[in-house]
Design a protein around this motif. Structure first.
Motif, mmCIF file in Angstrom:
data_model
loop_
_atom_site.group_PDB
_atom_site.id
_atom_site.type_symbol
_atom_site.label_atom_id
_atom_site.label_comp_id
_atom_site.label_asym_id
_atom_site.label_seq_id
_atom_site.Cartn_x
_atom_site.Cartn_y
_atom_site.Cartn_z
ATOM 1 N N PRO A 109 0.804 -1.225 0.000
ATOM 2 C CA PRO A 109 0.000 0.000 0.000
ATOM 3 C C PRO A 109 0.835 1.272 0.000
ATOM 4 O O PRO A 109 0.355 2.332 -0.402
ATOM 5 C CB PRO A 109 -0.837 -0.115 1.281
ATOM 6 N N LEU A 110 2.093 1.183 0.436
ATOM 7 C CA LEU A 110 2.947 2.373 0.497
ATOM 8 C C LEU A 110 3.785 2.573 -0.762
ATOM 9 O O LEU A 110 4.643 3.453 -0.809
ATOM 10 C CB LEU A 110 3.870 2.289 1.717
ATOM 11 N N GLN A 111 3.542 1.778 -1.787
ATOM 12 C CA GLN A 111 4.334 1.860 -3.010
ATOM 13 C C GLN A 111 4.391 3.266 -3.617
ATOM 14 O O GLN A 111 5.445 3.678 -4.115
ATOM 15 C CB GLN A 111 3.803 0.872 -4.048
ATOM 16 N N PRO A 112 3.304 4.049 -3.611
ATOM 17 C CA PRO A 112 3.397 5.389 -4.215
ATOM 18 C C PRO A 112 4.474 6.271 -3.600
ATOM 19 O O PRO A 112 4.997 7.177 -4.259
ATOM 20 C CB PRO A 112 2.001 5.983 -3.978
ATOM 21 N N PHE A 113 4.840 6.012 -2.347
ATOM 22 C CA PHE A 113 5.853 6.838 -1.685
ATOM 23 C C PHE A 113 7.266 6.404 -2.046
ATOM 24 O O PHE A 113 8.233 7.098 -1.729
ATOM 25 C CB PHE A 113 5.655 6.790 -0.169
ATOM 26 N N TYR A 114 7.400 5.250 -2.686
ATOM 27 C CA TYR A 114 8.711 4.773 -3.119
ATOM 28 C C TYR A 114 8.914 4.963 -4.611
ATOM 29 O O TYR A 114 9.975 4.645 -5.150
ATOM 30 C CB TYR A 114 8.870 3.270 -2.807
ATOM 31 N N TRP A 115 7.922 5.452 -5.288
ATOM 32 C CA TRP A 115 7.950 5.555 -6.748
ATOM 33 C C TRP A 115 9.063 6.485 -7.188
ATOM 34 O O TRP A 115 9.142 7.632 -6.756
ATOM 35 C CB TRP A 115 6.597 6.069 -7.237
ATOM 36 N N ASN A 116 9.928 6.020 -8.064
ATOM 37 C CA ASN A 116 11.094 6.794 -8.479
ATOM 38 C C ASN A 116 10.824 7.742 -9.641
ATOM 39 O O ASN A 116 11.661 8.580 -9.962
ATOM 40 C CB ASN A 116 12.249 5.849 -8.874
ATOM 41 N N GLU A 117 9.657 7.627 -10.268
ATOM 42 C CA GLU A 117 9.393 8.433 -11.461
ATOM 43 C C GLU A 117 8.782 9.798 -11.135
ATOM 44 O O GLU A 117 8.574 10.603 -12.021
ATOM 45 C CB GLU A 117 8.447 7.667 -12.394
ATOM 46 N N GLY A 118 8.475 10.064 -9.889
ATOM 47 C CA GLY A 118 7.867 11.337 -9.525
ATOM 48 C C GLY A 118 6.842 11.144 -8.435
ATOM 49 O O GLY A 118 6.474 10.034 -8.091
ATOM 50 N N HIS A 119 6.373 12.247 -7.897
ATOM 51 C CA HIS A 119 5.456 12.200 -6.763
ATOM 52 C C HIS A 119 4.008 12.384 -7.170
ATOM 53 O O HIS A 119 3.123 12.163 -6.374
ATOM 54 C CB HIS A 119 5.819 13.314 -5.768
ATOM 55 N N ARG A 120 3.736 12.833 -8.395
ATOM 56 C CA ARG A 120 2.379 13.201 -8.764
ATOM 57 C C ARG A 120 1.782 12.233 -9.776
ATOM 58 O O ARG A 120 2.464 11.701 -10.636
ATOM 59 C CB ARG A 120 2.370 14.609 -9.368
ATOM 60 N N GLN A 121 0.470 12.049 -9.653
ATOM 61 C CA GLN A 121 -0.317 11.324 -10.643
ATOM 62 C C GLN A 121 -1.541 12.170 -10.970
ATOM 63 O O GLN A 121 -1.823 13.167 -10.300
ATOM 64 C CB GLN A 121 -0.758 9.968 -10.089
ATOM 65 N N TRP A 122 -2.267 11.738 -11.991
ATOM 66 C CA TRP A 122 -3.489 12.432 -12.386
ATOM 67 C C TRP A 122 -4.663 11.482 -12.273
ATOM 68 O O TRP A 122 -4.599 10.339 -12.713
ATOM 69 C CB TRP A 122 -3.379 12.939 -13.828
ATOM 70 N N LEU A 123 -5.751 11.955 -11.676
ATOM 71 C CA LEU A 123 -6.961 11.160 -11.536
ATOM 72 C C LEU A 123 -7.959 11.540 -12.624
ATOM 73 O O LEU A 123 -8.103 12.721 -12.962
ATOM 74 C CB LEU A 123 -7.608 11.404 -10.167
#
Length: 290
Positions: free
Chosen positions: A107-121
């Motif tokens: 569940p914490l994968q988004p905080f380890y993402w190396n490509e950036g901090h933002r996504q679009w919904l």
């Protein structure tokens, strides 16, 4: 302009905080860079602005979601004409527990993402997240029986939605950065890559950027809201905390290797930012991990 370590007044037994539908206020003093030891989710409901996270500058638009790991340096700037409206969820990873084994899902994968901090919904995804945030706000403000359990369940649902958004391939393209924003992103990345270089001064950075020191200083402060020395000090503080937590190096070695110049200055700066000495921070943090 200072860079601050923000103190979040959470219950130590339930490290969670929600700010629901907060409007960016452009008439306030320029917001400052800050960091804290909690993971942070920011979801933008409407309006516009800019978000600095570590060495990147991002556009804030309706539907953007930011996952910011603990101790990441960040700062938001609302647009003067259409300031953003956003909700902010803060939590420590300790309250996120796997409800059941589910393959490789983290569940914490988004905080380890190396490509950036933002996504679009997408519109539907934003509506779903807004429903969950509304439920969170009801539990957070109502203090009903089982509210903490409900908040953890809702947090898991929100993290699941963000994780699933991250794995989709049809994500809308992010707006192109302006020339000045791209230039500043390059400067922030350069600082990250050379943070511990003893030549890291205003004159040195200005030469690398092929501009004069006064122009560099003025542009940096206008874009980031803080002076270069304050920014470098905060980045070095974060690096020092990592070494205190994850190495057995002496305090004097950490002070020297992180560019603080002297142990006494390191102690003074660390205590001012963290509210305790480096040695006490190391001891308390390691006791918490044992």
């Amino acid at each position: 302009m200072q860079v601050e370590q923000e103190a979040i007044g959470v219950d130590s037994g339930f490290p969670f905080w929600l700010t629901y539908r907060m409007r960016g206020r452009s008439e306030f003093d320029t917001p400052i860079f800050h960091f804290h030891d909690m993971h942070e989710i920011v979801i933008v409901h409407e309006g516009e602005g800019d978000f600095f996270i570590e060495n990147q500058r991002y556009a804030m638009k309706k539907g953007s979601v930011f996952a910011i790991a603990g101790d990441a340096l960040h700062r938001s700037i609302p647009d003067k004409r259409r300031p953003f409206l956003c909700s902010v969820v803060l939590f420590r990873p300790s309250i996120v527990r796997m409800l059941a084994a589910d393959g490789d899902y983290d569940p914490l994968q988004p905080f380890y993402w190396n490509e950036g901090h933002r996504q679009w919904l997408t519109g539907d995804e934003l509506s779903l997240c807004e429903l969950m945030l509304g439920e969170m706000n009801g539990e957070w403000s109502g203090a009903r029986i089982g509210c903490r359990h409900a908040l953890v369940v809702l947090l898991h649902r929100l993290l699941l939605a963000i994780n699933r958004r991250q794995t989709r391939q049809d994500e809308a393209a992010a707006p192109a950065l302006s020339r000045s924003a791209a230039w500043m992103n390059g400067i922030l990345r350069y600082i990250d890559d050379h943070l511990l270089d003893e030549r890291m001064t205003l004159d040195w950075l200005a030469r690398q950027a092929l501009v004069g020191p006064e122009h560099f200083s003025r542009t940096f402060r206008r874009a980031t809201g803080c002076t270069l020395p304050a920014y470098l000090s905060a980045k070095r503080m974060i690096r020092a905390k990592e070494l205190l937590l994850h190495s057995d190096h002496s305090i004097s070695y950490i002070a020297d290797s992180c560019g603080f110049g002297s142990v006494s200055y390191f102690h003074h700066t660390f205590k001012k930012q963290a509210g305790m000495t480096p040695a006490l921070f190391r001891r308390i943090s390691r006791m918490g991990e044992s």
